[in-house]
Design an enzyme around this catalytic site. Structure first.
Site, short mmCIF file in Angstrom:
data_model
loop_
_atom_site.label_atom_id
_atom_site.label_comp_id
_atom_site.label_asym_id
_atom_site.label_seq_id
_atom_site.Cartn_x
_atom_site.Cartn_y
_atom_site.Cartn_z
CB ALA A 1 -0.87 0.08 1.19
CG HIS A 2 2.81 2.74 -3.33
ND1 HIS A 2 2.41 1.33 -3.78
CD2 HIS A 2 3.09 3.45 -4.41
CE1 HIS A 2 2.26 1.59 -5.03
NE2 HIS A 2 2.78 2.70 -5.48
NE ARG A 3 -2.84 3.92 -7.12
CZ ARG A 3 -2.36 4.05 -8.23
NH1 ARG A 3 -1.48 2.98 -8.60
NH2 ARG A 3 -2.77 4.86 -9.22
CG ASP B 1 -1.90 0.87 -2.98
OD1 ASP B 1 -0.90 0.21 -3.26
OD2 ASP B 1 -1.70 2.06 -2.29
#
Length: 371
Positions: free
Chosen positions: A207-209, A284
């Site tokens: 998860a990084h967006r 994501d």
């Protein structure tokens, strides 16, 4: 005849991995390459290690732009790339995907009347809140050679009025890369023993967006949902955390659930090994959706839409959104799937098809840029 110099503009992990097969195919054909790294990912763990593991030479230039607001970052990249292209004068400049690096490379090439080749063209999320969606549309409409991975993405380009003679369906170069390196990852990576996990007995999270981690409530809901979903199956969640996400955890004071174990960012082989052996992957990332579909690992997408709908069509992916209840339900649906779906992104021969589609780079046709 000698080969034209071909330029490559890249700046993030997925671009390095997905352009590697094209760079290597250029070398097999005796075509000189010039790789411009924008420095959009400026951590060694997020870029340099991928060059080493993929067997690529270091980039010819690193602009070291780093992180910034979209306009400032893209503008700095554009100026630096333009200066490099003036010096190199490539016959073609390749870009991949939808990042600000990709946009800057395509704009620079287009304004300098250099052919722009867009690898992984035609993807659409139809979510205008995603900065990448704006990038995708602009890049496709200013590129000379578009390489959509599937017939579905090619149809989207045609529907936007892009001429047929600019479009070639090739599959996705991620299939080339995964097929080339999966066996090496299995034999060389020691990540399972290093983390003390057993194949098929853990879950994986990425998860990084910005829309995921820059919103405190969204980030907390995702972590809660993933933790609950994994607890139902008595699985630990391994989360190789991106620097952006790590900063937000600290900034927001978010308590990471006990079920979720944070680890440092991983190299390509280690991450590929975790993807291929996880019970379920929560993500994501569009690229991870592709990789898991190729590897036969069930995927749950932590967004409300995807520009890789083919992964859902074949049963490899469930788009869950960010609410904990939806994440739990999606994980229950995907967990235990056999992974015997058909890979929707081609047969692993995309790089060859891409170069064959550009007459000046096809075997026996290459000429110097100045001839």
């Amino acid at each position: 005849m000698t080969a034209s110099t071909v330029g490559f503009v890249l700046g993030t992990r997925p671009e390095i991995i997905k352009l590697a097969p094209v760079i290597q195919e250029c070398h097999r054909r005796g075509i000189d390459t010039h790789v411009i790294h924008t420095g959009q990912h400026y951590s060694d763990s997020l870029d340099a290690v991928f060059f080493r593991q993929l067997g690529l030479s270091p980039p010819d230039t690193n602009l070291e732009v780093g992180s910034d607001d979209h306009g400032a970052q893209t503008g700095a990249m554009l100026a630096g790339i333009e200066a490099e292209l003036h010096d190199v004068e490539p016959a073609v400049v390749f870009v991949q995907g939808d990042t600000n690096s990709t946009l800057a490379g395509a704009l620079a090439g287009s304004k300098m009347d250099i052919d722009v080749a867009h690898v992984e063209a035609g993807l659409r999320s139809f979510d205008d809140d995603m900065p990448e969606e704006t990038n995708r549309v602009i890049i496709d409409h200013i590129s000379d050679h578009l390489f959509p991975p599937t017939e579905e993405t090619a149809a989207l380009l045609r529907n936007e009025g892009i001429p047929e003679d600019r479009i070639t369906v090739t599959g996705n170069t991620i299939v080339d890369a995964v097929q080339t390196y999966d066996d090496r990852a299995a034999s060389e990576s020691q990540i399972l023993s290093e983390l003390g996990v057993t194949e098929g007995q853990f879950d994986l999270l990425t998860a990084h967006r910005a829309e995921t981690v820059d919103d405190r409530d969204a980030f907390e809901r995702i972590l809660s949902g993933v933790s609950r979903a994994s607890a139902q199956a008595d699985r630990e969640v391994i989360y190789p955390i991106h620097p952006r996400a790590e900063d937000r955890l600290e900034e927001f004071g978010i308590a990471v659930p006990d079920r979720v174990r944070l680890v440092e960012p991983l190299g390509f082989f280690d991450f590929l090994r975790l993807e291929s052996t996880a019970d379920v992957v929560f993500t994501d990332s569009g690229g991870v959706q592709e990789e898991t579909s190729i590897l036969g690992t069930p995927c749950v997408t932590l967004r409300y839409g995807t520009e890789r709908p083919e992964t859902a069509f074949v049963g490899a992916n469930c788009v869950a959104g960010r609410e904990p209840s939806g994440i739990v339900a999606a994980a229950a649906q995907m967990r235990g799937k056999a992974g015997d779906w058909t890979t929707p992104f081609g047969d692993g021969n995309a790089a060859v098809q891409i170069l064959d589609a550009i007459p000046k780079l096809a075997v026996g046709e290459a000429v110097t840029a100045t001839e």
